[in-house]
Design an enzyme around this catalytic site. Structure first.
Site, short mmCIF file in Angstrom:
data_model
loop_
_atom_site.label_atom_id
_atom_site.label_comp_id
_atom_site.label_asym_id
_atom_site.label_seq_id
_atom_site.Cartn_x
_atom_site.Cartn_y
_atom_site.Cartn_z
N HIS A 123 82.91 54.53 -18.16
CA HIS A 123 84.31 54.35 -17.81
C HIS A 123 84.59 52.86 -17.61
O HIS A 123 83.66 52.04 -17.63
CB HIS A 123 84.70 55.17 -16.58
N HIS B 252 85.88 50.97 -15.10
CA HIS B 252 85.86 50.23 -13.85
C HIS B 252 84.94 49.01 -13.99
O HIS B 252 83.91 49.07 -14.68
CB HIS B 252 85.42 51.12 -12.70
N ASP C 5 82.69 47.48 -12.27
CA ASP C 5 81.25 47.48 -11.97
C ASP C 5 80.43 48.12 -13.07
O ASP C 5 79.19 48.10 -13.02
CB ASP C 5 80.97 48.16 -10.61
N HIS C 6 81.09 48.67 -14.09
CA HIS C 6 80.38 49.28 -15.21
C HIS C 6 80.57 48.52 -16.52
O HIS C 6 79.91 48.84 -17.51
CB HIS C 6 80.84 50.73 -15.40
N HIS D 211 87.10 61.81 -12.07
CA HIS D 211 87.20 60.52 -11.40
C HIS D 211 88.66 60.07 -11.44
O HIS D 211 89.50 60.76 -12.03
CB HIS D 211 86.28 59.52 -12.12
N ASP E 219 80.91 57.73 -12.92
CA ASP E 219 81.37 58.08 -11.57
C ASP E 219 82.12 59.41 -11.62
O ASP E 219 82.91 59.67 -12.54
CB ASP E 219 82.29 57.01 -11.03
N HIS F 71 74.03 54.53 -8.18
CA HIS F 71 75.38 54.14 -7.75
C HIS F 71 75.50 54.25 -6.23
O HIS F 71 76.37 54.90 -5.70
CB HIS F 71 76.44 55.00 -8.46
#
Length: 311
Positions: free
Chosen positions: A63, A65, A67-68, A141, A211, A271
């Protein structure tokens, strides 16, 4: 085959945990690494491993976001100078990934010296790549986040040299030709190769989540059933089920309870929120089933049927 966690933290990096990046080492099987997610500082993480960027041929983004994905443009750019020239790479991910990368490269003036294909995926599709079929499943999510299930292709069983010797065929170059053919001839007789091989070797199954809240639908559970390795987020580890649900994440007790109804080899919990101290994590892991692991950066897990990894 081995699964490596390059970044195991959630959201904010800490001194001990970087954000999400994984590598599926399938070099022995198909001569490449498969990357899943590309958190910030990915390039630095790789420098502490033996992973060769030029052998990363496929990247799967769960996805969008930060942090990914914040490590992805840097990795793609540096790969061009680390043996990746003219070596194609494909990046799979949710809708919007192509636009984000194109704008990033255009504004930063970045140029790649290898073919890059960006494929935006949808729920329910099956991606065919070297050695694997990859099933895509939409998770729960606050933006589109996906599960990737890597189904390794089955392999032909090994030749039985004793059976071949019984018909007078000694080991040699002919064995390789026989294995790749349905029938073969020897001394004027025609034989079926299947009569001289063991059973097919069943491919391994690796399920890697983005997530998500815990999901209990029959379609999802069926997709996970029989996995040799499941990688699932555990942002919350101390019973805060309602908070986890409110923020579209998972709590470890719910994850373990949910997976009691399916068969799987090992479960990696990653995570992790940076608020958990090492002492708490050690105590928690000591209470978990022997096939469930709390991961850390550079955690490595060999994957075989009903695998039991090293903590």
């Amino acid at each position: 085959m081995q699964f490596t966690v390059l970044g195991s933290g959630a959201g904010l990096p800490s001194k001990k945990r970087h954000t999400q990046s994984y590598v599926l080492d399938s070099v022995d099987e198909i001569n490449q690494y498969i990357m899943i997610d590309a958190g910030e500082a990915l390039q630095h993480r790789i420098l502490h491993t033996g992973i060769k960027p030029s052998k990363v041929r496929n990247i799967f983004i769960t996805h969008l976001h930060g942090d990914h994905i914040y490590g992805l443009p840097g990795f793609l750019s540096s790969r061009a100078h680390q043996g990746g020239e003219d070596v194609p790479l494909t990046v799979y991910g949710p809708r919007g990934l192509a636009q984000w990368l194109e704008v990033t490269f255009e504004i930063s003036g970045s140029r790649l010296n290898y073919p890059l294909e960006i494929i935006e995926i949808t729920h329910g599709e099956c991606i065919e790549m070297d050695g694997f079929k990859v099933h895509v499943h939409l998770l729960d999510h606050n933006i589109d986040s996906f599960l990737y299930v890597f189904d390794e292709n089955d392999k032909k069983g090994a030749l039985d040299p004793e059976k071949l010797k019984r018909i007078g065929l000694e080991p040699g170059p002919a064995y390789a030709r026989i294995k790749n053919a349905e029938t073969f001839e020897f001394n004027g007789e025609t034989y079926h190769t299947a009569d001289f091989t063991g059973p097919d070797i069943t491919g391994r199954k690796i399920a890697v989540h983005g997530d998500t809240r815990v999901i209990t639908t029959p379609e999802y559970m069926s997709l996970l059933d029989g996995s040799d390795l499941i990688v699932h987020e555990g942002t919350y580890l101390d019973g805060e089920r309602e908070k986890a649900h409110r923020y579209f994440h998972s709590e470890i007790t719910d994850v373990l309870e949910n997976f009691k109804s399916i068969n799987y080899g090992s479960l990696l919990i990653t995570h992790l929120s940076n608020r958990y101290e090492d002492g708490f994590l050690d105590e928690l892991e000591a209470k978990l089933p022997s096939n469930v692991y709390i991961t850390h950066d550079f955690f490595e897990h060999p994957i075989s049927r009903n695998s039991q990894g090293n903590k």
